[in-house]
Each structure stands twice: as C-alpha cells, then as structure tokens.
Design a protein around this motif. Structure first.
Motif, PDB file in Angstrom:
ATOM      1  N   THR A  17      -3.006  -4.350   1.868  1.00  0.00           N
ATOM      2  CA  THR A  17      -2.825  -5.774   2.150  1.00  0.00           C
ATOM      3  C   THR A  17      -1.438  -6.069   2.705  1.00  0.00           C
ATOM      4  O   THR A  17      -1.281  -6.829   3.664  1.00  0.00           O
ATOM      5  CB  THR A  17      -3.047  -6.601   0.873  1.00  0.00           C
ATOM      6  OG1 THR A  17      -4.373  -6.377   0.399  1.00  0.00           O
ATOM      7  CG2 THR A  17      -2.829  -8.076   1.127  1.00  0.00           C
ATOM      8  N   THR A  18      -0.416  -5.421   2.096  1.00  0.00           N
ATOM      9  CA  THR A  18       0.967  -5.744   2.451  1.00  0.00           C
ATOM     10  C   THR A  18       1.538  -4.866   3.552  1.00  0.00           C
ATOM     11  O   THR A  18       2.535  -5.239   4.184  1.00  0.00           O
ATOM     12  CB  THR A  18       1.870  -5.600   1.216  1.00  0.00           C
ATOM     13  OG1 THR A  18       1.902  -4.215   0.818  1.00  0.00           O
ATOM     14  CG2 THR A  18       1.359  -6.456   0.060  1.00  0.00           C
ATOM     15  N   GLY A  19       0.944  -3.678   3.752  1.00  0.00           N
ATOM     16  CA  GLY A  19       1.487  -2.742   4.729  1.00  0.00           C
ATOM     17  C   GLY A  19       2.620  -1.899   4.193  1.00  0.00           C
ATOM     18  O   GLY A  19       3.222  -1.111   4.948  1.00  0.00           O
ATOM     19  N   GLN A  20       2.907  -2.049   2.896  1.00  0.00           N
ATOM     20  CA  GLN A  20       4.023  -1.302   2.311  1.00  0.00           C
ATOM     21  C   GLN A  20       3.639  -0.690   0.962  1.00  0.00           C
ATOM     22  O   GLN A  20       2.976  -1.327   0.151  1.00  0.00           O
ATOM     23  CB  GLN A  20       5.232  -2.220   2.094  1.00  0.00           C
ATOM     24  CG  GLN A  20       5.825  -2.803   3.362  1.00  0.00           C
ATOM     25  CD  GLN A  20       7.055  -3.652   3.069  1.00  0.00           C
ATOM     26  OE1 GLN A  20       7.349  -4.006   1.919  1.00  0.00           O
ATOM     27  NE2 GLN A  20       7.791  -3.985   4.122  1.00  0.00           N
ATOM     28  N   ILE A  21       4.092   0.556   0.747  1.00  0.00           N
ATOM     29  CA  ILE A  21       4.040   1.172  -0.582  1.00  0.00           C
ATOM     30  C   ILE A  21       5.454   1.082  -1.135  1.00  0.00           C
ATOM     31  O   ILE A  21       6.367   1.777  -0.674  1.00  0.00           O
ATOM     32  CB  ILE A  21       3.598   2.647  -0.513  1.00  0.00           C
ATOM     33  CG1 ILE A  21       2.258   2.791   0.189  1.00  0.00           C
ATOM     34  CG2 ILE A  21       3.531   3.253  -1.914  1.00  0.00           C
ATOM     35  CD1 ILE A  21       1.843   4.237   0.439  1.00  0.00           C
ATOM     36  N   ARG A  22       5.646   0.210  -2.101  1.00  0.00           N
ATOM     37  CA  ARG A  22       6.985  -0.089  -2.600  1.00  0.00           C
ATOM     38  C   ARG A  22       7.145   0.554  -3.984  1.00  0.00           C
ATOM     39  O   ARG A  22       6.704   0.007  -4.995  1.00  0.00           O
ATOM     40  CB  ARG A  22       7.205  -1.599  -2.677  1.00  0.00           C
ATOM     41  CG  ARG A  22       7.047  -2.296  -1.330  1.00  0.00           C
ATOM     42  CD  ARG A  22       7.183  -3.803  -1.441  1.00  0.00           C
ATOM     43  NE  ARG A  22       8.488  -4.214  -1.943  1.00  0.00           N
ATOM     44  CZ  ARG A  22       9.570  -4.331  -1.188  1.00  0.00           C
ATOM     45  NH1 ARG A  22       9.498  -4.079   0.116  1.00  0.00           N
ATOM     46  NH2 ARG A  22      10.715  -4.706  -1.721  1.00  0.00           N
ATOM     47  N   LEU A  23       7.786   1.733  -4.024  1.00  0.00           N
ATOM     48  CA  LEU A  23       7.908   2.491  -5.269  1.00  0.00           C
ATOM     49  C   LEU A  23       9.247   3.229  -5.322  1.00  0.00           C
ATOM     50  O   LEU A  23       9.828   3.558  -4.282  1.00  0.00           O
ATOM     51  CB  LEU A  23       6.775   3.513  -5.385  1.00  0.00           C
ATOM     52  CG  LEU A  23       5.363   2.956  -5.582  1.00  0.00           C
ATOM     53  CD1 LEU A  23       4.331   4.055  -5.474  1.00  0.00           C
ATOM     54  CD2 LEU A  23       5.261   2.226  -6.919  1.00  0.00           C
ATOM     55  N   LEU A  38      -9.577   7.878  -0.062  1.00  0.00           N
ATOM     56  CA  LEU A  38      -9.196   6.679   0.688  1.00  0.00           C
ATOM     57  C   LEU A  38     -10.363   6.179   1.537  1.00  0.00           C
ATOM     58  O   LEU A  38     -10.560   4.974   1.692  1.00  0.00           O
ATOM     59  CB  LEU A  38      -7.992   6.975   1.573  1.00  0.00           C
ATOM     60  CG  LEU A  38      -6.654   7.229   0.871  1.00  0.00           C
ATOM     61  CD1 LEU A  38      -5.595   7.612   1.878  1.00  0.00           C
ATOM     62  CD2 LEU A  38      -6.218   6.020   0.080  1.00  0.00           C
ATOM     63  N   ALA A  39     -11.135   7.097   2.065  1.00  0.00           N
ATOM     64  CA  ALA A  39     -12.264   6.712   2.919  1.00  0.00           C
ATOM     65  C   ALA A  39     -13.439   6.189   2.105  1.00  0.00           C
ATOM     66  O   ALA A  39     -14.197   5.335   2.575  1.00  0.00           O
ATOM     67  CB  ALA A  39     -12.718   7.912   3.750  1.00  0.00           C
ATOM     68  N   PHE A  69      -3.654   6.237  -8.777  1.00  0.00           N
ATOM     69  CA  PHE A  69      -2.620   5.917  -7.788  1.00  0.00           C
ATOM     70  C   PHE A  69      -3.097   4.882  -6.771  1.00  0.00           C
ATOM     71  O   PHE A  69      -2.285   4.242  -6.099  1.00  0.00           O
ATOM     72  CB  PHE A  69      -2.173   7.197  -7.073  1.00  0.00           C
ATOM     73  CG  PHE A  69      -0.783   7.132  -6.524  1.00  0.00           C
ATOM     74  CD1 PHE A  69       0.311   7.339  -7.346  1.00  0.00           C
ATOM     75  CD2 PHE A  69      -0.550   6.835  -5.186  1.00  0.00           C
ATOM     76  CE1 PHE A  69       1.605   7.262  -6.850  1.00  0.00           C
ATOM     77  CE2 PHE A  69       0.728   6.755  -4.681  1.00  0.00           C
ATOM     78  CZ  PHE A  69       1.814   6.967  -5.514  1.00  0.00           C
ATOM     79  N   MET A  70      -4.408   4.696  -6.693  1.00  0.00           N
ATOM     80  CA  MET A  70      -4.955   3.708  -5.756  1.00  0.00           C
ATOM     81  C   MET A  70      -4.465   2.297  -6.059  1.00  0.00           C
ATOM     82  O   MET A  70      -4.512   1.431  -5.176  1.00  0.00           O
ATOM     83  CB  MET A  70      -6.483   3.745  -5.790  1.00  0.00           C
ATOM     84  CG  MET A  70      -7.105   4.929  -5.061  1.00  0.00           C
ATOM     85  SD  MET A  70      -6.840   4.932  -3.276  1.00  0.00           S
ATOM     86  CE  MET A  70      -7.782   3.475  -2.812  1.00  0.00           C
ATOM     87  N   THR A 110      -3.925   0.360  -2.750  1.00  0.00           N
ATOM     88  CA  THR A 110      -4.733  -0.831  -2.463  1.00  0.00           C
ATOM     89  C   THR A 110      -3.841  -2.027  -2.134  1.00  0.00           C
ATOM     90  O   THR A 110      -4.128  -2.814  -1.226  1.00  0.00           O
ATOM     91  CB  THR A 110      -5.644  -1.159  -3.658  1.00  0.00           C
ATOM     92  OG1 THR A 110      -6.515  -0.036  -3.902  1.00  0.00           O
ATOM     93  CG2 THR A 110      -6.487  -2.386  -3.386  1.00  0.00           C
ATOM     94  N   GLN A 111      -2.744  -2.165  -2.873  1.00  0.00           N
ATOM     95  CA  GLN A 111      -1.778  -3.222  -2.558  1.00  0.00           C
ATOM     96  C   GLN A 111      -1.213  -3.037  -1.145  1.00  0.00           C
ATOM     97  O   GLN A 111      -1.064  -3.998  -0.392  1.00  0.00           O
ATOM     98  CB  GLN A 111      -0.640  -3.215  -3.577  1.00  0.00           C
ATOM     99  CG  GLN A 111      -1.047  -3.624  -4.985  1.00  0.00           C
ATOM    100  CD  GLN A 111       0.087  -3.424  -5.990  1.00  0.00           C
ATOM    101  OE1 GLN A 111       1.187  -3.009  -5.633  1.00  0.00           O
ATOM    102  NE2 GLN A 111      -0.201  -3.702  -7.249  1.00  0.00           N
ATOM    103  N   ALA A 112      -0.936  -1.773  -0.803  1.00  0.00           N
ATOM    104  CA  ALA A 112      -0.352  -1.491   0.509  1.00  0.00           C
ATOM    105  C   ALA A 112      -1.315  -1.807   1.640  1.00  0.00           C
ATOM    106  O   ALA A 112      -0.895  -2.139   2.753  1.00  0.00           O
ATOM    107  CB  ALA A 112       0.067  -0.022   0.577  1.00  0.00           C
TER     108      ALA A 112
END
Length: 289
Positions: free
Chosen positions: A160-166, A284-285, A151-152, A156-158
């Motif tokens: 950079t973008t600040g969004q989880i788009r799903l 995440l850490a 799921f990372m 990981t994309q988020a």
C-alpha cells in the motif's frame, strides 16, 4: 501405545496448538495417515471429526496431564505471548508429557535459539530446549527461521505504502514457509527420534533491499526498503497503536536480524519432506495469510 512400521502397531500422536494454523496443519497431515491415533490438543475444542480432541490450556496442568496421558509422540507447537507466561506454559507441557509417558517429543523451536540473543523468543526457545534436556524423553528439535507468512505483515503494508520501513540494517533472513515447517513437524512425528536439531529455512537468505526487489517484481509496483533506526521504529509502532509487548518483541527480533542470526540456510526441508522449500516469490504471488 507405540508404532513399529513393520508390525503396524498403532501409535498415539498428540499435537498441541491444534486450533492454530500450524498445529491444525500438522493434525490434518497426521490424520491422513490411517495407521495412527491423533490427539488434537487446543485451548478450545477444535473442529475435527477424524481425530481425538482434547481441550487443554497451556496454563492448565491438570488438563494437559489428561490430554497427554498414554501418548507416544508429542508434536509440541509452542505457546506465544509474554515470555514469562510462555516459559510457564512450556514447563507445564513438558511436565505433563513426562508424566503421561511420552517417549518422543518433536519440539518447535527457533533458528535463533540462543541465551545470548537480543530476541526475547530466542531466549525462551533455548530455555525450552534445556527443559527437555533434563528429561528422559527422546527428542527431535525443529529450529525454524522466521515464517514468510508472518513477515507478510510488513510486506502487505508495503504493497500500500511502497515502503518496507524496518530497523534491519544489512541483516539477511532465510524466510521459511509455515507450511513447510508443518510438513517437517509431521514427518518427524512419523519417524524414530533423531536426537538432534533440524534447522528449517527457505531456499535463500535475503536482506531487506533484496526482499523489496522480489516484492516489486511479483507485484509490479515500486517498493523500496527504508532502513529505520531502532528508535525511529519504536516511535512509528507507538504512533500506530501497537501493543507494548509486541513493540518489544518486534524490536528485539530485528535486533537479532541486525546480528545476522537468521542468515543460515539449510537443506532440511527437502531432506525431511522430499520437496524443495517454498521461495518468497511463490508466497507473494499466492498469499494465504
């Protein structure tokens, strides 16, 4: 060849997918047990020194028969790719295991192993379980939730973008660490067959806004969940150049998330390993891929 904990007789344990992260972890854990002969089975020769290595592609029945001959226990880390190919691979492995005299199969399956699921791999998971039902092999079946490490890719994309788009709507997921799954597979390989399924999950079941909140706390950057429609998600994947098969696989997985098929949690990780399951914030850490 067999093993009795009291008599100390050697047991031969094979692990398929030994060249991958999960299969490789299971091999390493089993190899640490000096009382057993471990066979690492992979499509390419894996870099092991303390274990027997066998090169066998899932699509090569003859090589699989050679690799699984005289094996007592098989840790069956399943194949991937398109479902028709995957089912052929699983049939080949089970046929070779039966012919080789395997008496115990520890199968990696899915928390959502259901012929009625919209998720393509949920269907293949249940079909594979049914293939085993038709054999005389004893089984221990691991039904794992979605791996946190898998799921990372979206988290990981988020970052950079600040969004989880799903397209998950209000679906909740009991994300489980792949490392915890590996420990459970190894533990089951070293015990008598249980004859049942073991649901492996993380310690909690979170919806996407809650997952975004955990990521925001750990990474100390704003992250929010954007709930896409299935059509919007498909368009975004196409624009990003995603492979058509994985567009289908991901879309069908999130359809199953929307049906709350990944919601349950269990205590099986702790029961099998003696360790509590790894929470999302720990991965995440300290992401390991």
């Amino acid at each position: 060849m067999a093993f009795d904990g009291e008599s100390g007789v050697l047991m031969r344990i094979a692990v398929t997918g030994a060249g991958g992260r999960l299969g490789g972890q299971v091999v390493d854990l089993l190899a640490a047990e000096d009382d057993h002969d471990v066979v690492a089975v992979s499509r390419r020769k894996p870099p092991y020194e303390r274990v027997t290595t066998m090169v066998a592609d899932y699509a090569d029945p003859a090589a699989l028969h050679a690799a699984l001959r005289d094996v007592d226990t098989l840790v069956f880390v399943t194949s991937d790719g398109e479902t028709a190919q995957l089912l052929m691979h699983h049939h080949n492995v089970i046929e070779a295991a039966v012919a080789g005299g395997v008496t115990h199969i520890v199968l990696l399956s899915s928390l959502d192993a259901d012929l009625d699921s919209p998720f393509c791999y949920a269907v293949t998971g249940r079909y594979t379980e049914q293939l085993l039902d038709g054999t005389e092999c004893s089984v221990s079946i691991v039904r794992a939730s979605i791996y946190t490490e898998f799921f990372m890719r979206w988290l990981t994309q988020a970052r950079t973008t600040g969004q989880i788009r799903l397209p998950a709507a209000d679906g909740r997921i009991s994300l489980v660490s792949r490392t915890d799954v590996g420990r459970c597979l190894a533990a089951l390989a070293l015990t008598p067959p249980t004859g049942r399924t073991h649901d492996l999950t993380g310690p909690e079941s979170l919806d996407l806004p809650a997952i975004a909140a955990v990521a925001e706390q750990v990474w100390r950057i704003p992250i929010r969940y954007v709930d896409l429609t299935p059509a919007e998600y498909t368009v975004e994947m196409a624009r990003a150049g995603e492979d058509p098969w994985w567009m289908y696989a991901f879309s069908s997985m999130f359809a199953s998330v929307r049906e709350q098929r990944w919601t349950p949690t269990s205590g099986e990780v702790a029961r099998l390993t003696g360790r509590n399951p790894t929470p999302l914030r720990d991965i995440l850490a300290h992401p390991i891929g």
